[in-house]
Enzyme design. Structure first.
Site, PDB file in Angstrom:
ATOM      1  CE1 TYR A 108      54.119   2.047   5.432  1.00  0.00           C
ATOM      2  CE2 TYR A 108      54.419   4.121   4.254  1.00  0.00           C
ATOM      3  CZ  TYR A 108      54.492   2.735   4.294  1.00  0.00           C
ATOM      4  OH  TYR A 108      54.937   2.048   3.196  1.00  0.00           O
ATOM      5  CD  GLN A 137      -2.884   1.103   2.368  1.00  0.00           C
ATOM      6  OE1 GLN A 137      -3.083   0.037   2.925  1.00  0.00           O
ATOM      7  NE2 GLN A 137      -3.546   2.199   2.680  1.00  0.00           N
ATOM      8  CG  ASP A 173      22.751  11.048  36.995  1.00  0.00           C
ATOM      9  OD1 ASP A 173      22.941  10.688  35.803  1.00  0.00           O
ATOM     10  OD2 ASP A 173      23.673  11.282  37.801  1.00  0.00           O
ATOM     11  NE  ARG A 186      57.055   2.892   7.165  1.00  0.00           N
ATOM     12  CZ  ARG A 186      57.483   3.572   6.121  1.00  0.00           C
ATOM     13  NH1 ARG A 186      57.496   4.905   6.151  1.00  0.00           N
ATOM     14  NH2 ARG A 186      57.912   2.940   5.036  1.00  0.00           N
ATOM     15  CG  ASP A 215      57.458  -0.739   8.481  1.00  0.00           C
ATOM     16  OD1 ASP A 215      56.770  -0.869   9.531  1.00  0.00           O
ATOM     17  OD2 ASP A 215      56.971  -0.339   7.400  1.00  0.00           O
ATOM     18  CG  ASP A 251       2.807  -7.639  12.844  1.00  0.00           C
ATOM     19  OD1 ASP A 251       1.839  -8.302  13.270  1.00  0.00           O
ATOM     20  OD2 ASP A 251       2.905  -7.271  11.665  1.00  0.00           O
TER      21      ASP A 251
END
Length: 557
Positions: A486, A104, A410, A520, A518, A218
């Site tokens: 990096y 609908q 609260d 990083r 390495d 439902d």
């Protein structure tokens, strides 16, 4: 075919069973619910074959009252943005294909994702037909709830929601195996073992909803689709148009749902999430017998039968059905909501459990389970989750916002230790104070002594959010300040300062994630860190393992 003296699911005996004439029930009008009023008003993401069966259902089992011709609602036409914000153009991302179904308020289409070729279902809701603010809220809430429940293997997964000047589009996974409703019609009724497996799935969905503060309102066979027509157990719940968020003890008064399945307390306008368990009990009765437990030739007659609560276990095939199955049905269809089984208790019932063995302990509440996962993460991953949480749309975190508000008694905007302890225990946790303190400290990333809203969302967001490339890339770019590709020690240190994180050994963070040594972190290493240890990451993610026991809260059942 079951109890043929009182009608059948196929409607071959009593047309009164299939089409109640009395439409006096003031059921809720909801534009986002594709199946909530007529089995032919269907937005289900299904195949053409299933949609072509709709005319059959109009003559077999009309489970709900017809829509009112007019609505007694105040309010103006829909706001310009139903979703409250602009969204990408759906046609830039998807190609809409053939129509799968017509309802609908809109149409369901097959749609194809342009970037991957993957097929989904797109439910397009006409904004022109959203004639009040409540209509708009209904659609918005359905999207929020679908996002909130996303990740459960038996709940249809929402892919995204989009809006243009004419429609709201909800893109979700496609389920092409047809409806559980049709399977019941074809079979008449199921064996006890198969009915138990299906009930386990259906009640598992109920438990997942309740554990995350959602009441479905439902449930019915039409609202469960099969992903695969060859697998009776590939069920997905697909329609959340009448679903609502709830708090423990909250009472609802609006009469919604479907007459054959509605709980007595809903008709009495004083109900909570336990009404979903009643509805699941009705489905179980139908699975075993092929007919509903409460039947009459008019809608009012159905309601009268529901309020009386008499369950027929004398007619065929009930003499052949086990006492254990009948015991479970009695306990699910208990007239007193406070005495009715919870969803978790249903799943622990001997008839449901494999080999009659119940779980030896309650499952963790969902929030508790997620806090435990969060507490085990390294500092970088915690910060990354905070970044991702802050980028999520309102509809994606609306459910968690409601849960935060329920704990923040609260309304200070932060959860204290006492509030966390009370909240977790109200929702079913039995943790010791020391254990709760450990979780509190883990979630309190900025060491303020409380959990603020952002920290709560980061600590409890479902880890399926980590699948999404755009979230991972955005989080990586947040740390990669210079855009080098990096994350360096200096950039980790800068992020820790921004998040007020102390007692952090930056080199240790890099060393833990840096796979090629390495010094990083590249993007691949970052993604590996984010997805490491995430249980069932991907489409297999189950929220059954993340059960928040709102169902067990005082006053909630």
């Amino acid at each position: 075919m079951g109890n043929t003296c009182r009608g059948s699911i196929g409607g071959k005996t009593f047309q009164g069973y299939t089409q109640p004439e009395d439409s006096s029930c003031s059921t809720n009008h909801n534009p986002s619910s594709g199946n909530s009023y007529s089995s032919s008003d269907n937005f289900s993401p299904t195949s053409n074959a299933q949609q072509n069966s709709n005319h059959k259902k109009e003559h077999s089992l009309s489970l709900v009252s017809p829509r009112k011709a007019s609505m007694n609602r105040s309010g103006s036409n829909q706001a310009y943005y139903v979703m409250g914000h602009m969204t990408p153009n759906i046609r830039d991302l998807y190609t809409l294909g053939r129509k799968l179904g017509q309802g609908q308020f809109g149409t369901t289409y097959l749609c194809t994702e342009n970037s991957t070729g993957a097929e989904y279902a797109c439910k397009s809701i006409s904004k022109r037909k959203l004639i009040s603010k409540e209509d708009v809220e209904d659609v918005r809430r359905e999207i929020q709830i679908m996002h909130h429940l996303s990740g459960h293997r038996n709940i249809v997964t929402i892919k995204g929601a989009y809006e243009d000047p004419l429609y709201v589009h909800i893109v979700m996974e496609i389920c092409s195996g047809g409806e559980l409703f049709d399977r019941i019609i074809q079979r008449g009724h199921y064996s006890e073992r198969k009915a138990a497996e299906l009930t386990k799935i259906i009640v598992g969905v109920v438990e997942a909803c309740h554990s995350l503060g959602v009441m479905h309102r439902d449930l019915k066979p039409e609202n469960f689709l099969l992903v695969n027509k060859d697998n009776d157990f590939s069920l997905k719940a697909i329609d959340f148009g009448l679903s609502v968020f709830f708090k423990p003890g909250q009472i609802f008064t609006d009469v919604v749902g479907s007459p054959y399945y509605v709980a007595p307390e809903v008709l009495l306008k004083h109900y909570g999430p336990e009404a979903d368990v009643w509805t699941a009990g009705v489905i179980l009765y139908i699975l075993l017998s092929g007919v509903p437990p409460f039947w009459a030739e008019t809608q009012q007659g159905i309601f009268d039968a529901v309020l009386k609560g008499h369950i027929d276990f004398d007619s065929d095939p009930w003499p052949l059905i086990s006492e254990s199955a009948k015991d479970l049905i009695r306990k699910m269809l208990c007239m007193q909501p406070s005495e009715r089984l919870t969803a978790h208790e249903v799943l622990c019932h001997p008839w449901i459990c494999e080999n009659g063995v119940a779980p030896d302990r309650a499952l963790d509440p969902a929030v508790l389970s997620r806090l435990k996962q969060f507490s085990a993460m390294n500092k970088l991953k915690k910060m990354a989750l905070r970044v991702i949480a802050e980028s999520l749309s309102e509809e994606e975190i609306a459910g968690l916002r409601e849960m935060f508000k329920a704990m923040d008694t609260d309304s200070s905007g932060a959860i204290t230790f006492d509030e966390l302890k009370a909240g977790l225990r109200k929702y079913g946790s039995t943790l010791k104070d020391t254990e709760i303190r450990e979780l509190m400290d883990a979630a309190d990333v900025d060491n303020s002594g409380t959990i603020d809203y952002g920290e709560f969302i980061a600590a409890t967001v479902h880890l399926n959010k980590l699948e999404r490339e755009e979230h991972l890339m955005a989080a990586f770019q947040y740390f990669d300040k210079d855009g080098s590709g990096y994350i360096t020690v200096d950039e980790v240190q800068q992020a820790c300062i921004e998040h007020n994180m102390t007692d952090v050994y930056f080199e240790d963070i890099i060393r833990e994630v840096d796979q090629d040594n390495d010094g990083r972190i590249d993007y691949g290493e970052f993604v590996a860190m984010m997805q490491k240890g995430n249980p069932c990451i991907g489409r297999r993610t189950m929220r059954n393992s993340l059960n928040l026991s709102m169902r067990d809260a005082p006053g909630a059942q």
